[in-house]
Design a protein around this motif. Sequence first.
Motif, mmCIF file in Angstrom:
data_model
loop_
_atom_site.group_PDB
_atom_site.id
_atom_site.type_symbol
_atom_site.label_atom_id
_atom_site.label_comp_id
_atom_site.label_asym_id
_atom_site.label_seq_id
_atom_site.Cartn_x
_atom_site.Cartn_y
_atom_site.Cartn_z
ATOM 1 N N GLY A 42 -0.041 28.537 -9.899
ATOM 2 C CA GLY A 42 -0.963 29.037 -10.912
ATOM 3 C C GLY A 42 -1.520 30.378 -10.494
ATOM 4 N N PHE A 43 -2.724 30.650 -10.973
ATOM 5 C CA PHE A 43 -3.374 31.931 -10.687
ATOM 6 C C PHE A 43 -4.824 31.644 -10.319
ATOM 7 N N SER A 44 -5.023 31.046 -9.143
ATOM 8 C CA SER A 44 -6.364 30.632 -8.747
ATOM 9 C C SER A 44 -7.310 31.828 -8.755
ATOM 10 N N TYR A 45 -8.480 31.623 -9.318
ATOM 11 C CA TYR A 45 -9.489 32.690 -9.449
ATOM 12 C C TYR A 45 -8.872 33.949 -10.060
ATOM 13 N N GLY A 46 -7.921 33.747 -10.978
ATOM 14 C CA GLY A 46 -7.318 34.871 -11.678
ATOM 15 C C GLY A 46 -6.468 35.773 -10.792
ATOM 16 N N ASP A 47 -6.180 35.321 -9.560
ATOM 17 C CA ASP A 47 -5.461 36.168 -8.588
ATOM 18 C C ASP A 47 -6.239 37.459 -8.299
ATOM 19 N N CYS B 194 4.103 28.075 -4.558
ATOM 20 C CA CYS B 194 3.827 29.301 -5.294
ATOM 21 C C CYS B 194 2.426 29.831 -4.960
ATOM 22 N N ASN B 195 1.468 29.759 -5.867
ATOM 23 C CA ASN B 195 0.111 30.192 -5.556
ATOM 24 C C ASN B 195 -0.440 29.411 -4.358
ATOM 25 N N GLY B 196 -0.022 28.151 -4.218
ATOM 26 C CA GLY B 196 -0.442 27.353 -3.062
ATOM 27 C C GLY B 196 0.092 27.914 -1.755
ATOM 28 N N PHE B 197 1.311 28.446 -1.777
ATOM 29 C CA PHE B 197 1.904 29.111 -0.610
ATOM 30 C C PHE B 197 1.087 30.358 -0.282
ATOM 31 N N GLN B 198 0.714 31.104 -1.318
ATOM 32 C CA GLN B 198 -0.108 32.294 -1.110
ATOM 33 C C GLN B 198 -1.449 31.918 -0.474
ATOM 34 N N MET C 169 0.840 -1.199 0.000
ATOM 35 C CA MET C 169 0.000 0.000 0.000
ATOM 36 C C MET C 169 0.876 1.251 0.000
ATOM 37 N N THR C 170 0.742 2.030 -1.029
ATOM 38 C CA THR C 170 1.480 3.292 -1.043
ATOM 39 C C THR C 170 0.577 4.414 -0.540
ATOM 40 N N ALA C 171 1.158 5.566 -0.335
ATOM 41 C CA ALA C 171 0.377 6.700 0.156
ATOM 42 C C ALA C 171 -0.320 7.395 -1.000
ATOM 43 N N ARG C 172 -1.433 8.059 -0.692
ATOM 44 C CA ARG C 172 -2.201 8.797 -1.697
ATOM 45 C C ARG C 172 -2.001 10.283 -1.466
ATOM 46 N N ILE C 173 -1.456 10.944 -2.491
ATOM 47 C CA ILE C 173 -1.208 12.386 -2.400
ATOM 48 C C ILE C 173 -2.211 13.120 -3.283
ATOM 49 N N GLY C 174 -3.032 13.966 -2.655
ATOM 50 C CA GLY C 174 -4.035 14.738 -3.391
ATOM 51 C C GLY C 174 -3.476 16.059 -3.870
ATOM 52 N N VAL C 175 -3.905 16.473 -5.054
ATOM 53 C CA VAL C 175 -3.515 17.782 -5.599
ATOM 54 C C VAL C 175 -4.795 18.538 -5.941
ATOM 55 N N VAL C 176 -4.975 19.716 -5.344
ATOM 56 C CA VAL C 176 -6.196 20.501 -5.564
ATOM 57 C C VAL C 176 -6.086 21.276 -6.872
ATOM 58 N N THR C 177 -7.130 21.210 -7.676
ATOM 59 C CA THR C 177 -7.228 22.074 -8.849
ATOM 60 C C THR C 177 -8.251 23.176 -8.565
ATOM 61 N N PHE C 178 -7.775 24.426 -8.590
ATOM 62 C CA PHE C 178 -8.650 25.594 -8.507
ATOM 63 C C PHE C 178 -8.859 26.105 -9.930
ATOM 64 N N PRO C 179 -9.904 26.910 -10.198
ATOM 65 C CA PRO C 179 -9.965 27.552 -11.509
ATOM 66 C C PRO C 179 -8.754 28.476 -11.649
ATOM 67 N N GLY C 180 -7.911 28.213 -12.627
ATOM 68 C CA GLY C 180 -6.712 29.024 -12.799
ATOM 69 C C GLY C 180 -5.442 28.353 -12.302
ATOM 70 N N SER C 181 -5.549 27.149 -11.726
ATOM 71 C CA SER C 181 -4.337 26.397 -11.374
ATOM 72 C C SER C 181 -3.603 26.021 -12.649
#
Lengths: 225, 81
Positions: free
Chosen positions: A51-56, A87-91, A1-13
């Motif tokens: 990226g630029f979630s919600y257009g920044d 990047c945008n995720g840090f923001q 069993m390996t770990a599952r890493i999720g990545v969120v997609t926002f509009p603009g990612s």
Amino acid sequence: MTARIGVVTFPGSLDDRDALRAARAAGAEPVPLWHGDHDLRGVDAVVLPGGFSYGDYLRAGAIASFAPVMAEVVAAARAGLPVLGICNGFQVLCESGLLPGALIRNAGLHFVCRDQRLRVESTDTAWTGEYAAGAEIVVPVKNGEGRYVADEATLDELEANGRVAFRYVGGNPNGALRDIAGIRNEAGNVVGLMPHPEHAIDPLTGPSADGLGLFVSVLKQLTAA
Amino acid sequence: MAKVAVDVMLKPEILDPQGQAIVRALPGLGFDQVTAVRQGKHFEVELDAADAAEAHAQAEKIAATLLANPVIEDFSVRLLD
């Protein structure tokens, strides 16, 4: 069993695909997550991509920090789930209050896109355990609003408690205070950084494979637990 | 219906490179007495509030929650009509 890493997609990612690819390259099962869902699909760790979630609009990361999925991410992070913001995720992490400080417009006003040398300052996090303390890595940096700022007391607290995770070496691209490229929360499960480790996992397509270490680190920690 | 203005400015100690760029552009246009410019944001919010006091209070909350980031910005709220 390996770990599952999720990545969120926002509009603009933009960098969600590379983050999923990096998770896979590290040996994890990549799981796409959607900004509009109140659901983390049972993942073991979460990446908020660049990226630029919600257009920044308003401020970079401001509107994304109130997305439905972020309510789940914030609650899970407070309970110890490893979360990495790039990047945008840090923001987004700063806007949501999971990390202190803010990212503002680069001191030189230019959008900076280049390969950047970083020093790994804290190996005591869920995302940096596989690096040697003080290791230098080269990964791309690409942002227009990457200048890390916080008040003096917060900066002193970050320094005193080893919470600066990454520091720019060989030139500060954006005027970030104290050359800070990335920080961690007190527990070490939440890390945010402006440069892009997910773009540096294969010398064929990036400046190095130095960035893979973040994904390998979290995988090792999760599978050892 | 009430209309409220919210002005958001970077805190004085936060570097504003956009304002600095404007200062540098002005002498070339003949404005040679400008010593500083700070750039901010202006919002006009319309609310269905019972009275002016409620509108003002709501706008304060909106500004503190979303329109301004208290880490780097200050804001002010005033009723327009």
